[in-house]
Design a protein around this motif. Structure first.
Motif, PDB file in Angstrom:
ATOM      1  N   ARG A   1       0.853  -1.176   0.000  1.00  0.00           N
ATOM      2  CA  ARG A   1       0.000   0.000   0.000  1.00  0.00           C
ATOM      3  C   ARG A   1       0.893   1.232   0.000  1.00  0.00           C
ATOM      4  O   ARG A   1       1.954   1.247   0.620  1.00  0.00           O
ATOM      5  N   GLN A   2       0.452   2.269  -0.725  1.00  0.00           N
ATOM      6  CA  GLN A   2       1.196   3.518  -0.766  1.00  0.00           C
ATOM      7  C   GLN A   2       0.246   4.689  -0.587  1.00  0.00           C
ATOM      8  O   GLN A   2      -0.628   4.923  -1.433  1.00  0.00           O
ATOM      9  N   ASN A   3       0.413   5.395   0.502  1.00  0.00           N
ATOM     10  CA  ASN A   3      -0.310   6.647   0.673  1.00  0.00           C
ATOM     11  C   ASN A   3       0.366   7.708  -0.192  1.00  0.00           C
ATOM     12  O   ASN A   3       1.562   7.630  -0.473  1.00  0.00           O
ATOM     13  N   SER A   4      -0.398   8.688  -0.601  1.00  0.00           N
ATOM     14  CA  SER A   4       0.084   9.689  -1.545  1.00  0.00           C
ATOM     15  C   SER A   4       1.375  10.334  -1.066  1.00  0.00           C
ATOM     16  O   SER A   4       1.451  10.838   0.050  1.00  0.00           O
ATOM     17  N   GLY A   5       2.406  10.282  -1.922  1.00  0.00           N
ATOM     18  CA  GLY A   5       3.660  10.927  -1.595  1.00  0.00           C
ATOM     19  C   GLY A   5       4.502  10.235  -0.553  1.00  0.00           C
ATOM     20  O   GLY A   5       5.447  10.834  -0.023  1.00  0.00           O
ATOM     21  N   ARG A   6       4.184   8.996  -0.250  1.00  0.00           N
ATOM     22  CA  ARG A   6       4.920   8.269   0.785  1.00  0.00           C
ATOM     23  C   ARG A   6       5.526   6.987   0.216  1.00  0.00           C
ATOM     24  O   ARG A   6       5.310   6.626  -0.938  1.00  0.00           O
ATOM     25  N   GLY A   7       6.300   6.313   1.058  1.00  0.00           N
ATOM     26  CA  GLY A   7       6.850   5.027   0.656  1.00  0.00           C
ATOM     27  C   GLY A   7       5.802   3.929   0.725  1.00  0.00           C
ATOM     28  O   GLY A   7       4.700   4.119   1.221  1.00  0.00           O
TER      29      GLY A   7
END
Lengths: 111, 112
Positions: free
Chosen positions: B36-42
């Motif tokens: 899973r990737q939250n916006s702008g994150r790893g």
């Protein structure tokens, strides 16, 4: 517990300038290390991976290079940035498993 | 070329509904993972299913794997606004290395 750091978080660089992105891992030894690039709204492209100090495998020919001067340090570099180098750069590590653990990423904008 | 291809590319559902994402791949695998990737994150690892497993659960997540069809699905039950993120499948070939190939991702939006 293990922690992975990346810096800087954001970088704006002119075309033709050099680049150095750093990734360090804490709390583990002899990890596999990876550099990925992610274009906006896209999947991840593996750029480099390393199984040990000084051992770097390049996945795609490009304007970038990687180095691993220490066991838990992975550096992504370029001598002259291109516009196409813009993107979100992610470092990750793994050790003895297939699960990878990612850093927070560096957003690079080349103008 | 991408080993994994997620479907759909984008999905919007109401909070409380179930979300299903699919992943197809091309070659034999040892295992398949979902991240899973939250916006702008790893990316954050969610779950791994081995090639000899057909179904696996973790909290509100249910993953299935059909090696005959070279496909996997991720089901998120009782979705929450905090589930809004991009979801990627990743496969490792059975060639003995630890490199992963990521799909293009499904962008999930949960509408409160």
């Amino acid at each position: 517990s293990q922690t992975i750091h990346q810096w800087p978080a954001t970088l704006v660089q002119p075309v033709g300038s050099p680049l150095s992105l750093e990734c360090t891992v804490e709390g583990t030894s002899n990890p596999n290390l990876y550099w990925y690039r992610q274009a906006a709204g896209r999947g991840l492209q593996l750029l480099f991976y390393s199984i040990g100090i000084g051992q770097i495998s390049s996945e795609v020919p490009q304007n970038l290079s990687a180095s691993r001067p220490q066991d838990r340090q992975f550096i992504l570099s370029s001598k002259k940035l291109l516009l196409s180098d813009s993107g979100f750069y992610l470092c990750a590590w793994s050790r003895l498993t297939w699960t990878q653990y990612f850093g927070p990423g560096t957003r690079l904008l080349v103008l | 070329s991408q080993q994994g291809e997620e479907d759909p590319q984008a999905l919007s559902i109401q909070e409380g509904e179930n979300a299903t994402m699919n992943c197809s791949y091309k070659t034999s695998i040892n295992n398949l993972q979902w991240y899973r990737q939250n916006s702008g994150r790893g990316l954050v690892h969610l779950i791994l299913i081995r090639s000899n497993e057909r179904e696996k659960h973790s909290g509100r997540l249910r993953v299935t794997l059909d090696t005959s069809k070279k496909s996997s699905s991720l089901l998120i039950t009782a979705s929450r606004a905090a589930d809004t993120a991009s979801y990627f499948c990743a496969t490792e070939s059975n060639f003995g290395n630890e490199k992963l190939t990521f799909g293009t991702g499904t962008r999930l939006t949960i509408i409160p």
